[in-house]
Design an enzyme around this catalytic site. Structure first.
Site, mmCIF file in Angstrom:
data_model
loop_
_atom_site.group_PDB
_atom_site.id
_atom_site.type_symbol
_atom_site.label_atom_id
_atom_site.label_comp_id
_atom_site.label_asym_id
_atom_site.label_seq_id
_atom_site.Cartn_x
_atom_site.Cartn_y
_atom_site.Cartn_z
ATOM 1 C CG ASP A 138 -0.473 -0.821 2.305
ATOM 2 O OD1 ASP A 138 0.806 -0.292 2.458
ATOM 3 O OD2 ASP A 138 -0.893 -0.991 3.195
ATOM 4 C CD GLU A 178 -3.909 3.869 6.536
ATOM 5 O OE1 GLU A 178 -4.987 3.406 8.444
ATOM 6 O OE2 GLU A 178 -3.078 3.176 7.577
HETATM 7 ZN ZN LIG Z 1 -3.422 2.366 9.172
HETATM 8 ZN ZN LIG Z 2 -1.702 -0.180 7.683
#
Ligand SMILES: [Zn+2]
Ligand SMILES: [Zn+2]
Length: 442
Positions: free
Chosen positions: A107, A176
């Site tokens: 990510d 997130e």
């Molecule tokens: Zn996080």
């Molecule tokens: Zn994370």
């Protein structure tokens, strides 16, 4: 459900190819020292990349510069790179003979918060968030994930003679906000690119570095938000008989709804129903005409999730009916689905990691109550493994666990400060070994 039913035929073939020879497991873990040597050699560059990413975090779906840096690194390694998948996501593929396609996810997003670690490379970045200028920080360790992702790509490319298959390195935006993985899938991730036979992702934790934790089955929870508006009839506090009081509906609901957890759900299954917001009314002598409640529902098992979600609807309707009111508005804002690890993949990789790092460093962990959208990829029917790597000093970690010890700052704390070396080295080695465990032998 039988986990094998989730495994596509190509994946089964790959597992069989690897598992038919017990020597193969040994062959993979025998590569650990070679991987360690390579990681040591490239570490200064990974450290520099990490600190650069750490000082320049970007918010969900705004990871433009981050994606550009990762794309340049991957192109230099010979990967075929496509940018802008799911807005700011990128896909890097590298073919190397016949074998399974193995996906490795990182990510990229930071958090809308101030970093207070006081580190020399602490983030001072700012961004516009909901119309306001705020600070941005990599307080969830996604920068460690990116550095490990690049490191694993470098290692696997350098070891090309030792495996066959296709590497599919995916950098997703907006983890997130639990929406980046979905955005990439909606943009054709598994149609424009090969659907992987296996997928891996790692995540930092405040555990001791050197440690790797994983689980068979649920690793993280499903998280759903519920918003309920009870509609009554407003009126004077002195004439309640002329009004319908929505505060009473909400109060009745709040107590009733917990029986879903205590009486309707299988007590052996995990499930949480929390209503953290209840808003109604302005003054003591006015009966308001509406009451709004907001809650969160956390589960591991999809059947439990269904049960709790439908139960919330039923309890809300019943509370309104009991007061003679109209049915309430119930809206569900779906969050992440639980990440469920494949038993075959975990068993296979765990054996390699234990042999490489030592049994005491590779542990099973109970599932987390947090959620993570890596599950969106897993739910496409890709046998996967999500694992946690520790990033704290083991001595400090031990001290924190003694009675009276201060807990170490965890992910999303402004003081969360993963120790880059050896956390990144461990991330690279663990991820490289995981991928090699399922790739075909030459
Ligand atoms: Zn996080
Ligand atoms: Zn994370």
């Amino acid at each position: 459900m039988n986990p094998s039913s989730l495994i596509p035929r190509a994946a089964c073939a790959a597992i069989l190819t690897i598992a038919t020879s017990a020597a193969d497991a040994q062959t993979v873990d025998k590569l650990a020292p070679e991987i360690g040597g390579m990681v040591n050699a490239v570490y200064p560059e990974l450290d520099a990349l990490y600190k650069d990413l750490h000082q320049h975090p970007e918010l969900a779906f705004e990871e433009v510069h981050t994606a550009r840096k990762l794309a340049a690194e991957m192109r230099a390694l010979g990967f075929d790179v496509t940018e802008g998948v799911g807005k700011t996501g990128l896909v890097a593929t590298l073919r190397n003979g016949i074998g399974p396609t193995v996906m490795v996810r990182t990510d990229m997003d930071g958090l809308p918060m101030e970093e207070k670690t006081g580190l020399p490379y602490a983030s001072k970045a700012k961004a516009l968030y909901k119309g306001k200028e705020i600070q941005v920080a990599h307080s969830c360790g996604h920068d460690i994930h990116m550095a490990s992702w690049i490191g694993a790509a470098r290692t696997l490319v350098a070891m090309k003679a030792k495996w066959q298959g296709t590497l599919m390195f995916v950098a997703q935006p907006a983890e997130e906000t639990v929406s980046g993985a979905r955005a990439m899938l909606d943009d054709g991730l598994f149609k424009r690119f090969p659907k992987p036979a296996f997928a891996f992702a790692l995540h930092t934790s405040p555990g001791p570095y050197g440690g790797i934790s994983t689980n068979v089955g649920a690793m993280t929870a499903s998280s759903d938000m519920v918003e309920i508006t009870f509609k009554g009839r407003g009126g004077h506090g002195s004439a309640p008989d002329k009004a319908i009081d929505p505060i009473v509906m909400g109060s009745r609901f709040i107590t009733d709804v917990q029986t879903l957890v205590s009486l309707e759900k299988d007590p052996r299954e995990f499930g949480i129903v929390t209503f953290g917001s209840f808003q109604a009314g302005t003054a003591g002598n006015i009966i308001p005409d509406a009451a709004m409640l907001q809650g969160t529902i956390r589960t591991y098992n999809p059947a439990v999730r269904e049960k709790l979600l439908s139960g919330v609807q039923r309890a809300a309707n019943a509370a309104a009916m009991a007061s003679g009111g109209v049915p309430p508005e119930v809206s569900l804002i779906e969050g992440g689905i639980a990440v469920v690890n494949s038993e075959q993949v975990v068993t296979r990789v765990e054996a390699v990691l234990s042999a490489s790092f030592g049994n005491k460093y590779v542990r099973r962990m109970p599932p987390l109550a947090a959620s993570e959208d890596f599950s969106a990829f897993v739910n496409e029917g890709v046998p996967s493994m999500f694992f946690m790597i520790g990033t704290s000093d083991p001595k400090q970690f031990e001290a924190s666990r003694k009675p009276g010890g201060k807990p170490l700052p965890a992910n999303h704390s402004p003081f969360f400060a993963p120790i880059p070396e050896p956390s990144i080295k461990n991330g690279v080695s663990a991820m490289s070994l995981a991928v090699l465990s399922v790739l075909a032998a030459p």
